[in-house]
Design an enzyme around this catalytic site. Structure first.
Site, PDB file in Angstrom:
ATOM      1  CD  GLU A  80      -2.045  -1.184   3.094  1.00  0.00           C
ATOM      2  OE1 GLU A  80      -2.768  -1.880   3.566  1.00  0.00           O
ATOM      3  OE2 GLU A  80      -1.475  -0.271   4.070  1.00  0.00           O
ATOM      4  CB  CYS A 139       6.104  -5.470   9.151  1.00  0.00           C
ATOM      5  SG  CYS A 139       7.175  -5.173  10.294  1.00  0.00           S
ATOM      6  CB  CYS A 191       1.172  -2.943  13.640  1.00  0.00           C
ATOM      7  SG  CYS A 191       1.543  -2.446  12.149  1.00  0.00           S
ATOM      8  CB  CYS A 205       3.985  -3.742  16.582  1.00  0.00           C
ATOM      9  SG  CYS A 205       5.792  -3.373  16.338  1.00  0.00           S
ATOM     10  CB  CYS A 261       2.311   7.180   3.690  1.00  0.00           C
ATOM     11  SG  CYS A 261       2.516   5.828   4.947  1.00  0.00           S
ATOM     12  CG  HIS A 293       3.997   3.115  19.576  1.00  0.00           C
ATOM     13  ND1 HIS A 293       3.319   4.249  19.218  1.00  0.00           N
ATOM     14  CD2 HIS A 293       4.642   2.423  18.584  1.00  0.00           C
ATOM     15  CE1 HIS A 293       3.353   4.220  17.783  1.00  0.00           C
ATOM     16  NE2 HIS A 293       4.017   3.147  17.427  1.00  0.00           N
ATOM     17  CB  CYS A 322       0.265   1.234   9.447  1.00  0.00           C
ATOM     18  SG  CYS A 322       1.652  -0.227   9.518  1.00  0.00           S
ATOM     19  N   GLY A 337       5.720  -2.230   6.705  1.00  0.00           N
ATOM     20  CA  GLY A 337       7.140  -2.778   6.827  1.00  0.00           C
ATOM     21  C   GLY A 337       7.983  -1.817   7.704  1.00  0.00           C
ATOM     22  CB  SER A 367       7.133   3.464  16.076  1.00  0.00           C
ATOM     23  OG  SER A 367       6.985   3.941  14.911  1.00  0.00           O
TER      24      SER A 367
HETATM   25  N1  SAH Z   1       7.813  -0.150  10.821  1.00  0.00           N
HETATM   26  C1  SAH Z   1       7.728   1.367  10.924  1.00  0.00           C
HETATM   27  C2  SAH Z   1       6.920   2.020   9.941  1.00  0.00           C
HETATM   28  C3  SAH Z   1       5.658   1.751   9.464  1.00  0.00           C
HETATM   29  S1  SAH Z   1       4.492   1.710  10.580  1.00  0.00           S
HETATM   30  C4  SAH Z   1       7.409   1.925  12.128  1.00  0.00           C
HETATM   31  O1  SAH Z   1       6.836   1.086  12.863  1.00  0.00           O
HETATM   32  O2  SAH Z   1       7.784   2.962  12.553  1.00  0.00           O
HETATM   33  C5  SAH Z   1       4.143   3.321  10.666  1.00  0.00           C
HETATM   34  C6  SAH Z   1       3.437   4.330  11.993  1.00  0.00           C
HETATM   35  O3  SAH Z   1       1.989   3.633  12.130  1.00  0.00           O
HETATM   36  C7  SAH Z   1       4.276   3.531  13.100  1.00  0.00           C
HETATM   37  O4  SAH Z   1       4.533   4.795  13.840  1.00  0.00           O
HETATM   38  C8  SAH Z   1       3.306   2.570  13.685  1.00  0.00           C
HETATM   39  O5  SAH Z   1       3.568   2.518  15.248  1.00  0.00           O
HETATM   40  C9  SAH Z   1       1.864   3.332  13.632  1.00  0.00           C
HETATM   41  N2  SAH Z   1       0.750   2.295  13.908  1.00  0.00           N
HETATM   42  C10 SAH Z   1       0.524   1.029  13.379  1.00  0.00           C
HETATM   43  N3  SAH Z   1      -0.708   0.733  13.945  1.00  0.00           N
HETATM   44  C11 SAH Z   1      -0.992   1.675  14.162  1.00  0.00           C
HETATM   45  C12 SAH Z   1      -2.252   1.796  14.752  1.00  0.00           C
HETATM   46  N4  SAH Z   1      -3.231   0.698  14.828  1.00  0.00           N
HETATM   47  N5  SAH Z   1      -2.788   2.944  15.205  1.00  0.00           N
HETATM   48  C13 SAH Z   1      -2.050   4.007  15.192  1.00  0.00           C
HETATM   49  N6  SAH Z   1      -0.759   3.940  14.679  1.00  0.00           N
HETATM   50  C14 SAH Z   1      -0.355   2.693  14.294  1.00  0.00           C
HETATM   51 FE1  SF4 Z   2       5.897  -3.402  11.481  1.00  0.00          FE
HETATM   52 FE2  SF4 Z   2       5.903  -0.844  12.012  1.00  0.00          FE
HETATM   53 FE3  SF4 Z   2       4.005  -2.356  12.224  1.00  0.00          FE
HETATM   54 FE4  SF4 Z   2       5.603  -2.769  14.119  1.00  0.00          FE
HETATM   55  S1  SF4 Z   2       4.323  -0.835  13.741  1.00  0.00           S
HETATM   56  S2  SF4 Z   2       4.586  -4.344  13.047  1.00  0.00           S
HETATM   57  S3  SF4 Z   2       7.682  -2.349  12.971  1.00  0.00           S
HETATM   58  S4  SF4 Z   2       5.119  -1.835  10.189  1.00  0.00           S
END
Ligand code: SAH
Ligand code: SF4
Length: 387
Positions: free
Chosen positions: A98, A118, A125, A122, A111, A224, A341, A169, A222
């Site tokens: 995407e 990935c 995600c 996490c 983006c 969190h 994401c 990713g 990230s």
């Molecule tokens: N892997 C990298 C980049 C892709 S994720 C990373 O984790 O930084 C892009 C962003 O979306 C990250 O900050 C991730 O923590 C956030 N993200 C993922 N799932 C989410 C969700 N359900 N709600 C809010 N942010 C989320």
């Molecule tokens: Fe991967 Fe980023 Fe999602 Fe974590 S938040 S699973 S590193 S895409």
């Protein structure tokens, strides 16, 4: 002739120039052909070699035979009522990734995805739940930009001004493609380094490597959670690269100069929004003069978690501000098209793939942790598996 043709879209500008010079020289063609092709690629952003119309037809055929020039095809295009546009791209082998266009009054941000899926797992995600399929090549990262740039111009969105590696990713787990893709976007396609942000969950060696680049690419982390135990419940990588190690790497990135780090903090009700965490977050951010983005958690199909209440988010904001930290609360964009994401792909794949085998275990771990905060009753729900 080798089986796998070199992908012209994956080569950084100087390598593309050298490869083209060799190609045209071998064919007895004038050297200006090289510049013609580079202009079509980087300035005109054409989708096919066939569109390079100032090249003789025989030269276009020869170029096609010598190199691949693979762009993804759009599987799905979804437009949100707020203007956000999500593309689900189908790559040459059928894999889906995407990218999202996010218009705001002063910029158009793209983006991009850096991997199909990935491996980081996490718990909050959608991409993490769906698992890892494969690395993207530099060309596959850059072609999300190329195809989106054409789409944006054709549909009145204007020029893409900013790029964030926040799609599917973990970009720092795909450094072999990330680095040439950064060079391509910056030097080939002319996107300023300060307008390109790499987002990582905390891959320390990758952060140190990025710090060494002379261009001022930006880094988003990230975070969190501001403490290691809580963070490891959300981000399995915390067990490998602890918060302490991550902070040390960020100090080094910061010293390398000129680039303000951003912390991303998805606020999940009862999971990572307890009031005592706000000053801890403020301390980490102010030690690096980092900018903090507070993002209301975007619910995903595999978890029953909710976004923090607005009031709690405001409390976090004011604690951070009172301690001198620059902070923004991010308004979720494109909720009606699952623009967060991994979500469009997750819903597209739901019919073909079963949930991850360990999803039950991860839910237990995450919910057990949630259960530690008795003040937040609706968070102890163990979550539901996709039907
Ligand atoms: N892997 C990298 C980049 C892709 S994720 C990373 O984790 O930084 C892009 C962003 O979306 C990250 O900050 C991730 O923590 C956030 N993200 C993922 N799932 C989410 C969700 N359900 N709600 C809010 N942010 C989320
Ligand atoms: Fe991967 Fe980023 Fe999602 Fe974590 S938040 S699973 S590193 S895409």
């Amino acid at each position: 002739m080798p089986n796998a043709k070199t992908d012209l879209l994956s080569l950084p500008p100087d390598e593309a120039e050298a490869a083209l010079a060799e190609h045209f020289e071998a064919r007895g063609q004038p050297s200006y052909r090289v510049r013609q092709v580079l202009t079509w690629m980087f300035e005109e952003c054409v989708a096919t070699i066939a569109e390079m119309t100032n090249l003789p037809a025989a030269e276009r055929d020869a170029l096609d035979a010598a190199f691949s020039f693979l762009e993804p095809t759009a599987d799905t295009v979804s437009r949100s009522s707020d203007g956000t546009v999500k593309h689900l791209w189908r790559l040459a082998d059928g894999e889906l990734v995407e990218s999202v266009l996010i218009p705001t009054p002063d910029r158009l941000t793209l983006c991009v995805s850096s991997q199909a899926g990935c491996a980081m797992g996490c718990t909050f995600c959608a991409t993490g739940w769906a698992g890892f399929q494969r690395q993207l090549t530099a060309g596959e990262i850059v072609s999300q930009y190329r195809a989106s740039r054409r789409w944006a111009l054709d549909h009145g969105y204007g020029r893409i001004s900013n790029i964030v590696y926040m799609g599917m990713g973990e970009p720092l787990s795909n450094r072999e493609a990330l680095h040439p893709s950064l060079t391509l976007l910056n030097r080939g396609y002319g996107v300023g380094a300060r307008r390109i942000t790499v987002s990582t969950v905390g891959v320390v060696p990758g952060i140190l490597e990025l710090a060494e680049r002379e261009e001022q690419f930006r880094l988003a982390v990230s975070l969190h959670a501001p403490e290691s135990e809580l963070r490891s419940q959300l981000i399995p990588l915390e067990k490998r690269h602890s918060l302490e190690e991550l902070m040390a790497a960020l100090v080094q990135f910061d010293r390398a100069g000129g680039r303000r780090i951003t912390f991303e903090y998805a606020m999940i009700r009862g999971i990572n929004d307890a009031p005592h965490l706000a000053p801890q977050l403020a301390d980490l951010a102010s030690s690096l003069n980092a900018f903090v983005n507070l993002i209301p958690y975007n619910p995903i199909p595999y978890q029953d978690w909710k976004a923090s209440r607005g009031q709690r988010i405001e409390e976090f904001r004011s604690v951070l501000e009172a301690r001198g930290v620059s902070v923004a609360v991010r308004v979720p964009r494109g909720r009606d098209i699952d623009a967060a994401c991994g979500q469009l792909r997750a819903s597209r794949m739901a019919s073909d793939s079963p949930p991850m085998p360990d999803s039950g275990k991860r839910l237990e771990a995450a919910s057990a942790y949630a259960g530690k905060d008795p003040a937040e009753t609706d968070l102890t729900n163990p979550g539901k598996r996709p039907e």
